[in-house]
Every structure is written in structure tokens, then in C-alpha cells.
Design a protein around this motif. Structure first.
Motif, short mmCIF file in Angstrom:
data_model
loop_
_atom_site.label_atom_id
_atom_site.label_comp_id
_atom_site.label_asym_id
_atom_site.label_seq_id
_atom_site.Cartn_x
_atom_site.Cartn_y
_atom_site.Cartn_z
N LEU A 242 0.71 -1.30 0.16
CA LEU A 242 0.06 -0.09 0.08
C LEU A 242 0.86 1.05 0.01
CD1 LEU A 242 -2.65 -0.63 2.68
CD2 LEU A 242 -3.02 -1.13 0.12
N SER A 243 0.27 2.46 -0.45
CA SER A 243 1.24 3.65 -0.37
C SER A 243 0.82 4.31 0.91
CB SER A 243 0.37 4.61 -1.47
OG SER A 243 -0.86 5.04 -1.28
N GLN A 244 1.96 5.01 1.14
CA GLN A 244 1.69 5.80 2.47
C GLN A 244 0.56 6.44 2.94
OE1 GLN A 244 4.42 5.48 4.68
NE2 GLN A 244 3.05 6.05 6.04
N THR A 245 -0.21 7.15 1.84
CA THR A 245 -1.42 7.48 1.90
C THR A 245 -2.48 6.48 2.15
OG1 THR A 245 -0.76 9.16 0.26
CG2 THR A 245 -3.05 9.13 0.65
N GLN A 246 -2.40 5.39 1.71
CA GLN A 246 -3.46 4.46 1.99
C GLN A 246 -3.17 3.81 3.17
OE1 GLN A 246 -2.17 2.02 -1.68
NE2 GLN A 246 -4.13 2.52 -2.72
N ARG A 247 -1.69 3.46 3.60
CA ARG A 247 -1.59 3.00 4.80
C ARG A 247 -2.27 4.02 6.07
NH1 ARG A 247 2.98 0.40 3.30
NH2 ARG A 247 4.39 2.28 3.46
N ASP A 248 -1.95 5.27 5.83
CA ASP A 248 -2.31 6.39 6.79
C ASP A 248 -3.84 6.42 6.84
OD1 ASP A 248 0.22 6.75 7.32
OD2 ASP A 248 0.30 8.76 6.15
N PHE A 249 -4.61 6.42 5.65
CA PHE A 249 -6.00 6.28 5.80
C PHE A 249 -6.69 5.15 6.47
CE2 PHE A 249 -9.68 4.66 3.50
CZ PHE A 249 -10.60 5.82 3.84
N LEU A 250 -6.17 3.91 6.21
CA LEU A 250 -6.51 2.80 6.94
C LEU A 250 -6.25 2.58 8.12
CD1 LEU A 250 -8.05 0.19 5.89
CD2 LEU A 250 -5.73 -1.19 5.46
N THR A 251 -4.98 3.14 8.48
CA THR A 251 -4.91 3.07 9.96
C THR A 251 -5.75 4.12 10.85
OG1 THR A 251 -2.47 3.02 9.66
CG2 THR A 251 -2.91 3.82 11.70
N LYS A 252 -6.19 5.25 10.18
CA LYS A 252 -7.04 6.27 10.69
C LYS A 252 -8.43 5.30 11.00
CE LYS A 252 -9.50 9.72 9.01
NZ LYS A 252 -9.72 10.59 7.82
N GLN A 253 -8.73 4.70 9.91
CA GLN A 253 -10.09 4.26 9.97
C GLN A 253 -10.27 2.98 10.79
OE1 GLN A 253 -12.64 5.23 8.49
NE2 GLN A 253 -12.03 6.69 7.29
N THR A 254 -9.15 1.96 10.89
CA THR A 254 -8.98 0.74 11.84
C THR A 254 -9.07 1.43 13.34
OG1 THR A 254 -6.63 0.74 11.55
CG2 THR A 254 -8.34 -0.58 10.27
N ARG A 255 -8.20 2.46 13.64
CA ARG A 255 -8.15 3.09 14.85
C ARG A 255 -9.35 3.62 15.46
NH1 ARG A 255 -2.65 3.50 16.55
NH2 ARG A 255 -3.30 4.44 18.37
N ALA A 256 -10.32 4.09 14.37
CA ALA A 256 -11.49 4.87 14.73
C ALA A 256 -12.30 3.82 15.26
CB ALA A 256 -12.06 5.57 13.45
N LEU A 257 -12.41 2.51 14.35
CA LEU A 257 -13.31 1.46 14.74
C LEU A 257 -12.96 0.99 16.33
CD1 LEU A 257 -15.54 -0.47 14.07
CD2 LEU A 257 -13.88 -1.73 12.78
N GLU A 258 -11.68 0.59 16.38
CA GLU A 258 -11.26 0.12 17.64
C GLU A 258 -11.65 1.14 18.81
OE1 GLU A 258 -7.22 -1.93 18.16
OE2 GLU A 258 -7.04 -0.02 19.44
N ALA A 259 -11.56 2.60 18.71
CA ALA A 259 -11.86 3.55 19.53
C ALA A 259 -13.38 3.44 20.02
CB ALA A 259 -11.57 4.87 19.05
N GLN A 260 -14.13 2.93 19.27
CA GLN A 260 -15.64 2.43 19.80
C GLN A 260 -15.82 1.45 20.61
OE1 GLN A 260 -18.00 2.08 16.13
NE2 GLN A 260 -16.95 4.08 15.38
N ASN A 261 -14.97 0.56 21.05
CA ASN A 261 -15.02 -0.52 21.83
C ASN A 261 -15.51 -0.39 23.10
OD1 ASN A 261 -13.64 -1.96 19.99
ND2 ASN A 261 -11.76 -2.68 20.99
N ASP A 262 -15.95 0.76 23.46
CA ASP A 262 -16.80 0.66 24.95
C ASP A 262 -18.05 0.43 24.62
OD1 ASP A 262 -14.91 1.45 26.80
OD2 ASP A 262 -15.46 3.55 26.82
#
Ligand code: 173
Length: 323
Positions: A242-262
Motif C-alpha cells: 500500500l502507498s503511505q497515503t493508503q496505509r495512513d488512511f486505513l490506520t485512521k479508519q481501523t483506529r477509529a473503529l477500535e476506539a468504539q470498543n466501549d
């Protein structure tokens, strides 16, 4: 051709050409789920994928292929390892056939948010990289204890004479309690209960209504043990490409999902209530008996991991138990 049909034809042509243009930068990744499509895990995954695709236009597209009908539950890990699929939602117990340490994530004693800052997550990801050719993207289920669900009453922590449906999550613990165990994927639990092939099963506090198991369940045993883990995994070669842009985008999205774990904390309360309303009785061990039951669960769980991984087991035990 009238002017109108020509305009329509041109418009249709443009629409058809669009994906090709976008495809120049956009990468599409195939995603599968090891859990059945009727599970809440998948519903939440699909909601997240829709958002990712909306926000990721021109960057990244996730194409959800489906659940175990697309790739069988216990094959999903190998599909990610080899790159047959680029991404998956699964739990460690379903891919011990790739590397046995995968099942240890049930034994973490701290939230994933903390694992991100204290080095535990990095250690886990290194093992997943090396042994599974996987990038460990995010843990999207936690705060869900596992339980024994039964159709026969017990009055002490003893499963002798009972046949219980398991996955690697429960195998060592239930065996240590005297049970005869039988492994099935989630999709086979209902039939096993209906045919009387098993007297009970292991599952987290939430989700037994998703596949109608409540119809075939009389008792839940408390306390719950361990912490259910469901995660997003990616083929490591895909991740690196993946390009850096794609990895950054995916990281942001997966972290946002994980942050909903409450969410899973409130879900525990809802599902406990719903089980009670469905008439499921609670067999509750309390005080010293509860403590012994839990100690036995962790002892059996760690003994299983240490046996299969002298390499990482001791370190994982130390890291995962840190308070
Ligand atoms: O199938 C299972 O009982 C299992 O191992 C599991 C793991 C995590 C979440 C839900 C179920």
C-alpha cells in the motif's frame, strides 16, 4: 438518435468510465469474515466498510466478500497468510492452524488502548508478522467475557459427563473441568444443540441471539472468564504494497473503529438482560468458588499456550498479565 438519447448515452458512458479512472489510484481489497453474516460482529463490520468506502474514494476500497460460506471459518487465517484474501475479521482461536500463539489474545488483562501504549500491541504485531505473514490492524471486540452455556444443570464447577462445543478458546479449560469437547465453527452450533450432539457450548456474553441459540439454551454459568477478541487482519505483503497515503488512511479508519470498543460494555449489559428475559437461568459460582474457577481458567489457558509456544508463551504471559 435524438439529442435526448445522445445525452443519455453520453451520461451512461461517463458513468461506466468513472471506475476505470478512479481505479488508477484506488486499490480494492477483498475482505472476509470468519463469523457468520448474521452476527453483530459482521453488521458492525459492514457499517464500517461503508464508511471507509465513502471516505476512501480514490484511495482505497474494501470489497466485503462474505462470511464462512465464502471462506470456511477455520480457513480464513490461511487465506490471509497466503493472500487469497487481503483482509479478514477473525479471532485467534480460528487460526491456530497458522500459528498457535494466535489464541493467546483471549488472555490479555488490559484494554487494547493500553496495549497500544505499553508495547504489548507491538509485540503481538511482530509475532503476527513473522509467524502469520499478517499485519494485526485492530482489535474490534473486547470487554466481553466468555461463558459456559448449558442445557443441563450443574451445581459445582464440574463438567464431567457433559459434551460441550468448543473452539481452542475453551478447549483446555473445559477439559480441565472434566468435559468431553467437540469443536465446531459458530455456524454449526445450532444444529449440534438441536440434535442433542452437545449439552452446551462456549460463547461470549453477547451474541447468542444472533443465531437463535437462546431457543436451545437453559443455563449460563457465571462468572465469565477471559476477554473475547475479534480483530482485523491484513496480509503482510498487501500491507507493505500500500502507498503511505493508503496505509495512513486505513490506520485512521481501523483506529477509529477500535476506539468504539466501549460499545461492548453496554452490549454486555443489554445481552445479560435479554438472556434473563428469554428465561435463561444463571448458575453462579461466588466468592472463593468463583475465584478458583477463574484461576483455573487462566491456568489452563496459559498452560495450553506455553505448551505450544515455548518461544513466545512466557513473554506473552508476562506482557498480557501486566496490570
Ligand atoms: O467460536 C467461538 O466460540 C469463539 O472462539 C469466539 C471467539 C471470539 C468471539 C466469539 C467467539
Amino acid at each position: 438518435m435524438t439529442i435526448r438519447t445522445r445525452i443519455v448515452a453520453t451520461a451512461v458512458g461517463l458513468v461506466l468510465a468513472l471506475p476505470l479512472v478512479a481505479g488508477a489510484q484506488e486499490t480494492t481489497l477483498k475482505v472476509v469474515s470468519a463469523f457468520p453474516e448474521s452476527s453483530l460482529y459482521v453488521k458492525r463490520l459492514e457499517t464500517w466498510i461503508a464508511k471507509v468506502n465513502e471516505e476512501g474514494k480514490g484511495v482505497l476500497r474494501l470489497n466485503f466478500i462474505g462470511g464462512p460460506k465464502a471462506v470456511p471459518t477455520f480457513e480464513v487465517g490461511n487465506a490471509v497468510r497466503t493472500g487469497v484474501v487481503e483482509m479478514a475479521m477473525s479471532t485467534g482461536a480460528f487460526y491456530t492452524n497458522v500459528f498457535p500463539e494466535s489464541d493467546a489474545l483471549k488472555l490479555t488483562r488490559m484494554p487494547v488502548a493500553e496495549q497500544r501504549t505499553n508495547g504489548v500491541f507491538d509485540y503481538v504485531n511482530r509475532v503476527w508478522n513473522q509467524k502469520g505473514n499478517m499485519q494485526y490492524l485492530a482489535r474490534i471486540v473486547e470487554h466481553q467475557t466468555f461463558h459456559v452455556y448449558l442445557n443441563k444443570k450443574i451445581d459445582k464447577p464440574d463438567l464431567t459427563g457433559l459434551k460441550i462445543r468448543v473452539t481452542p478458546v475453551y478447549r483446555d479449560f473445559f477439559t480441565s473441568l472434566g468435559a468431553t469437547v467437540m469443536q465446531t465453527a459458530p455456524a454449526e452450533v445450532y444444529t449440534a444443540l438441536e440434535r442433542g450432539v452437545v449439552d452446551g457450548y462456549g460463547w461470549p456474553i453477547g451474541g447468542i441471539f444472533d443465531l437463535n441459540w437462546h431457543e436451545k439454551t437453559k443455563y449460563r454459568v457465571d462468572p465469565g472468564f477471559y476477554d473475547a477478541e475479534v480483530s482485523l487482519l491484513m496480509n503482510l505483503d498487501t500491507w507493505k504494497k500500500l502507498s503511505q497515503t493508503q496505509r495512513d488512511f486505513l490506520t485512521k479508519q481501523t483506529r477509529a473503529l477500535e476506539a468504539q470498543n466501549d460499545f461492548w460494555k453496554s452490549y454486555t449489559i443489554e445481552e445479560t438482560k435479554r438472556q434473563q428475559q428469554a428465561g435463561i437461568e444463571v448458575i453462579k459460582f461466588e466468592g472463593a468458588a468463583a475465584q478458583q474457577y477463574l484461576d483455573k481458567a487462566y491456568e489452563a489457558g496459559w498452560a495450553g499456550i506455553l505448551k505450544v509456544s515455548p518461544e513466545h508463551g512466557p513473554k506473552m504471559r508476562e506482557l498480557f498479565s501486566k496490570k
